[in-house]
Structure formats: C-alpha cells, structure tokens
Design an enzyme around this catalytic site. Sequence first.
Site, PDB file in Angstrom:
ATOM      1  NE  ARG A 143      77.552 -34.740  -8.066  1.00 18.48           N
ATOM      2  CZ  ARG A 143      77.613 -34.806  -9.224  1.00 18.48           C
ATOM      3  NH1 ARG A 143      76.966 -35.926  -9.834  1.00 18.48           N
ATOM      4  NH2 ARG A 143      78.184 -33.914  -9.754  1.00 18.48           N
ATOM      5  CD  GLN A 159      80.567 -36.519 -16.689  1.00 20.61           C
ATOM      6  OE1 GLN A 159      81.328 -35.682 -17.305  1.00 20.61           O
ATOM      7  NE2 GLN A 159      80.522 -36.178 -15.364  1.00 20.61           N
ATOM      8  NE  ARG A 162      76.905 -39.262 -15.364  1.00 20.50           N
ATOM      9  CZ  ARG A 162      76.110 -39.313 -16.355  1.00 20.50           C
ATOM     10  NH1 ARG A 162      75.715 -40.613 -16.738  1.00 20.50           N
ATOM     11  NH2 ARG A 162      75.796 -38.515 -16.903  1.00 20.50           N
ATOM     12  N   GLY A 163      74.060 -38.053 -13.215  1.00 20.11           N
ATOM     13  CA  GLY A 163      73.089 -38.002 -13.942  1.00 20.11           C
ATOM     14  C   GLY A 163      71.707 -37.670 -13.247  1.00 20.11           C
ATOM     15  CB  ALA A 164      69.627 -34.683 -12.774  1.00 19.49           C
ATOM     16  CG  ASP A 208      72.848 -31.700 -13.523  1.00 17.79           C
ATOM     17  OD1 ASP A 208      73.584 -31.313 -14.549  1.00 17.79           O
ATOM     18  OD2 ASP A 208      73.149 -32.757 -12.768  1.00 17.79           O
ATOM     19  CG  ASN A 222      73.452 -29.632 -18.124  1.00 20.09           C
ATOM     20  OD1 ASN A 222      72.892 -30.845 -17.621  1.00 20.09           O
ATOM     21  ND2 ASN A 222      74.006 -29.986 -19.576  1.00 20.09           N
ATOM     22  CE  LYS A 223      78.600 -32.770 -15.556  1.00 17.04           C
ATOM     23  NZ  LYS A 223      78.968 -32.956 -14.121  1.00 17.04           N
TER      24      LYS A 223
END
Lengths: 361, 361
Positions: free
Chosen positions: A94, A207, A49-51, A248, A258-259
């Site tokens: 995603r 995370q 995960r993580g853009a 993101d 973002n998250k």
Amino acid sequence: VTDPIPTPVRGQRDAVLVLDQRALPHREDYLECRSVEEVAAAIRDLAVRGAPVLGITAAFGVALAAAGAAGRGDGPEEALEQARQAGQTLKATRPTAVNIAWAVDRVLAAATIEGTPSEGDAGDPSRLADVVLAEAERIEREDAEACAAIGAAGAELIPDPANILTHCNTGMLCTGGIGTAQGAILTAHRAGKRVHVWVDETRPVLQGARLTAWELGRLGVPRTLVADGAAGSLMAGGKVDLVLVGADRIAANGDVANKIGTYGLAVLAQHHGIPFYVAAPFSSVDRSTPSGAHIIVEERDPAEVRAPLGVQMASADTPVANPAFDVTPAELVSAIVTEHGVIRSPFQETLRRAGSVRGAA
Amino acid sequence: VTDPIPTPVRGQRDAVLVLDQRALPHREDYLECRSVEEVAAAIRDLAVRGAPVLGITAAFGVALAAAGAAGRGDGPEEALEQARQAGQTLKATRPTAVNIAWAVDRVLAAATIEGTPSEGDAGDPSRLADVVLAEAERIEREDAEACAAIGAAGAELIPDPANILTHCNTGMLCTGGIGTAQGAILTAHRAGKRVHVWVDETRPVLQGARLTAWELGRLGVPRTLVADGAAGSLMAGGKVDLVLVGADRIAANGDVANKIGTYGLAVLAQHHGIPFYVAAPFSSVDRSTPSGAHIIVEERDPAEVRAPLGVQMASADTPVANPAFDVTPAELVSAIVTEHGVIRSPFQETLRRAGSVRGAA
C-alpha cells in the site's frame, strides 16, 4: 477495565495473527498468516488497515520472515536477505501509508545493527529473528504510548460538550493502543466531557459504518452514523463543533493524506469556521515528502465502488475512479496532534522542530 | 432513435404502472398499482423517485382514484372527494419534493373547474375521471417539453470539452422527458460536445451508481463512477469544469433543496472557482416557500444507512441520521436552468419574473 475491542494484530515467532476487519462487526476472526505473502495479502485485501497498525503488522511480517529463515537453517547472510526481501514485499502493498516503510526500515536497521554476522554471536539467524521480533514488539508498545499521548493532547482540543465529526476509522483497530483521533475522543469521554460523534460511513469500504460506529458503541461513546454526503448539512445546521481525523501520511509541509473524502470535510470545515484537526503518531510524518503533491495516492479495485459489500450495483463495464486517499493542504489544517503535542502552522517549521525533539529523545 | 431507457411511469384508467427503480439496473420490472395506496407505497419506498416524475406519478394516482370512484358507481360529489383524499395521501408521501403537491393541486383544479357537478354534464364521475387523467397526461407531456427546453438552455452552459460532476439521478427515469441536469448533458453530447460525466454514487440509496451510470452508459455518454467522497480531490486535481445537479424544491429566494450531499458539492465548487448549476422544471420552484429555512427535509429510514443494499453493516441499534436532502443557499448557485432559460442572481427577482412570464403564457 477490560478492553472490549479485539487486538488487531498479534505477532508471534511462527505466525502473524491478523484480525479480519472485513468480517467486523459480525465476526471476530483471526487470519493465521504463516508467510510474508499471507501477511502482504492481508494488508492488500484490507483484512487489516489503518496507518499505525499497518506499520506494526509489517514489522511482524519481517520478523516472521527472519524466524522462517532461522527455522529452515539458513545462514546468517541469507536470513538477513530474507528479512530484507520481506520488507520490500510489504512496502509494495500500500503505497500511501508511510508507516509501513517506516516500520520495515526500523526493524531492518535493528537487525543490521544488532543481528548481523559482523556483531559477534549476533551472526546467529535465530538471534536475528529475536532482534526483529523484539523491535516489532517495541514499535507496537511505542505506538500504544504514542496513542495515549495523542489522546491526552487531543482531548485538550475538545470542548465540553462537543459534537465531533470523524471519518474512516482511527481507533483501537488501527493502532497498537487507544487510537489516534478516536483516542482523543475516548480520552475526552473518559475524562467526563459530553462528547457525541458524527461517524461518516466512509465509502467505499465503509470503515466508519463497520468499525468506528461499532468501536464507539462498545466503548460507550455516544455516536450517530451518517452517509458521507450529510457532513455539509450537519455543519450548516450548527451540529458540528470540530472535525477530527487521522492521517495516512503527513508531508514535511503539513499536507495530509488521509481517506478519500477527508479533503472535502476540510473545505467544509473552513467554510463554516469549524476547526479541522488531524491526529497521528509522528511516524506518519514523512519528512522526505516535501508536500502533498509528492504523495502517491493509491488507486484501488473498481469493484469496491461498483459492487459495494459484494452486491453488484453498477455493471462490470462501468468505468470507475477509486482513489483510496486525498490530500488536504496544510492551510486547511487547524492543528496536527502527535505524541509530541499539538502542532500548529507554520507546519514546515513546527513539524521540523517536533522531529528534532523526537530525534533527541 | 429508439429511446433506450424504459418509461418510469405509465398512467392508465385502471392502473398506474411504475417502473421499479429499486431493481435497476438488473431488472426492468413494472409494479401494477391498482389503488392510491399502492401508488403512495411505490413513492414512499422509492420504486419511483425524482421530483418531476413524482409529480406525474401523483397526478396519475389521483386519476386512478377518480376512475375507481366512477367504476364503483359513486356519485359525483363522492368521486371528487375520493380524488381529493387521494391527493392528500399522495402529498403526505414525501414532504420535500414540491412537484407532488403542485401536480395534485393542478389535476384537482382541473377536476373542480371542468369535472364538478356544477358544470352541466360534468357532473358525471366518469367525465371527472377523464378530466383528471387528461390533465395528468398533460403534465407528463409538458414535463417532456420542459426537459427539452431545459436541455437546450443548459447545454449552452456546458463548454467543449467538459468534465461535469453530477449527483443523484436527473435523467429519463425521473422525468417525463430527457431529464433535467442530465437532459442538458445529453443535449450537449448529442450536439457533438465532448462531455465526460463524473457520477457520484450518491449514498445512501445509490441513485448515481444504479441509475445515472446505467442511463449514461445506455445513452453512450462517457462517464466515470466515483464514491461521493471523491468529489473534492477531483476538483482539486482540475478534473471538474462544472457541477450540474437537479432540484427537489427551489425556494422563492433561490435556495435549492436537493439530494443529501449536494450542498457539500456547492461549497467545494465555490472553493475551487467552479460553476455550480441547478436544472429543474419551473414546477420545482415553490414561491410559497420564502427560503431554504422553510423547507422540511425528509428524514428517511435508518436502515438505508445501517444496511446498504440490504446487507447489515452497522448493528440494528446504531443511531443513524438519514436526511434525504440538504439545502444549498442561493449564493452558492451560479445559475438555475428551467424551461424558461438560464436564471441568475438575484434569484428572488429573476425567479419572480420567470414565474410571471409563465403565469402569462
């Protein structure tokens, strides 16, 4: 200096090796993905995960499909079609992270230009596979370079000493390099600034607790883990000098997806007169998305909320809303840090200008 | 209507039965506390939590000590001393919830007035034990009445239809009655208003996920569970009409100590122009605390953050900050609802006046 953080993804001709971040910090296991479906599942299920690293992973996924077609002896048109279908599959995993679509389009463009039947000996599917893999590796390398540039530019925004609040994970695990927001923190730390990081645990997937607290610990950066709800009282107590997060997707007007929880931090930062910075590679800027209102926010499995860490908390029939991201409007963002430097309001204008510079480079 | 929620605490002469809320919603177990130390441990370890019921539990704890002294044949002075020491032990369990100190002082005052050697036949330790138990039961009964009054007054603040965001647990499990904030929601629901509740899961101890979502489900009140970080985007999306929470302590100027994360909700509510209401029995108002700056915020076990639900997430050496509460300044509070009705700014004045009414009652 030996890098103490395992590489999040390794692209090969016959496999994409994905560090299973769900098992961190307890185990460092790699998933051997031997098909595009396995790569897509690893992305969907948050093994990776993580853009930025999602873009890299998707690029390696397309390369895997192309190599598979070449290995099976498919014709050149069929091989290209396989690569395109792989790209579609990966883009669908995603919806919020723009980097996946960006990376897929980039390797496919390279394949079309350099690897198609119309280009002489490029009609060889094996050559197509090479081209795609080389482009994916280039994306990874460029991301590492972007992280270094983001780190250098972002570190300038960090005073000495500084208490920095961060959310989710923006480090080596989610990029091809030292990270985005965390890369800036690490750069400041390595330059001798006395930084201390408040690490939001970042529910529901934690995370922050699992990855960021662990990475910073390995890197020797002082940090303190807190529940997400503690941010407000930390700021009210004067214990936060700046908020620094990743992204993101950044819309053309500077709105930032973002998250989940990021937007609340931005509102709190404004209320307390604390700067709120976003750090991301320019590939996270989606100029085809005019504003945050056009960003599709992924709704994830209710089980992430009902059964944290797999422990059933709320009964299975409890209604849940689980948006993975939120959108922070540009007016709450003090600055956006990309590999092109520190960009400030008016973002519509400054992002466009940075994009042109990039296009010309 | 049969009450579908188990009673959180039952006081007897020889035991205090404490519903172990840590096992909810999976099991409904009662701890049989046969000593003050066991009652104190049940409070410290969060088997029972929530400001109003903590007061009730502490009162029963003092009664248990008095009955124990009587049972052992202690003299009257000794029995009173035992009750006082029990009170000290119980007050030390959780520093932020003012209701514990308030309830302990109240049963001890009753014991001193009605149960001491100086009062004729009241010199009988068995009589002292009766007096303390009766006063504890009176506190429980009055809390139930206060909840009903809070519910009626608070329900008036809830429009029809209404999306209400709440935090932590303020229901039957933490009071002697229908609850505080949740009592207002339940009253509105039972009056036919179309209410829907956004339930913050409330890390680190997840009282929202484990208790509030479960209680509302049993009571038939529509609710949706969310991670704490989702509140901001729900408000930005127009999906929250009001925020309604409880309180662990209210200072004389109207500053409110409540579960960590509450302050952030108050800032978000102000940013979005949404009312932020606090509901609590008047026993949560501590007029000897001038402002929030004087409230001691309890720092709890780092393991609550490092190892959510007992699952080790961050390594045992990860530094953690785990404040159990935060303080919301009075200027962010739209109204405070107590059994004396709805109180608005200037709280210094309106709380004082409500206190005088109460003193006269």
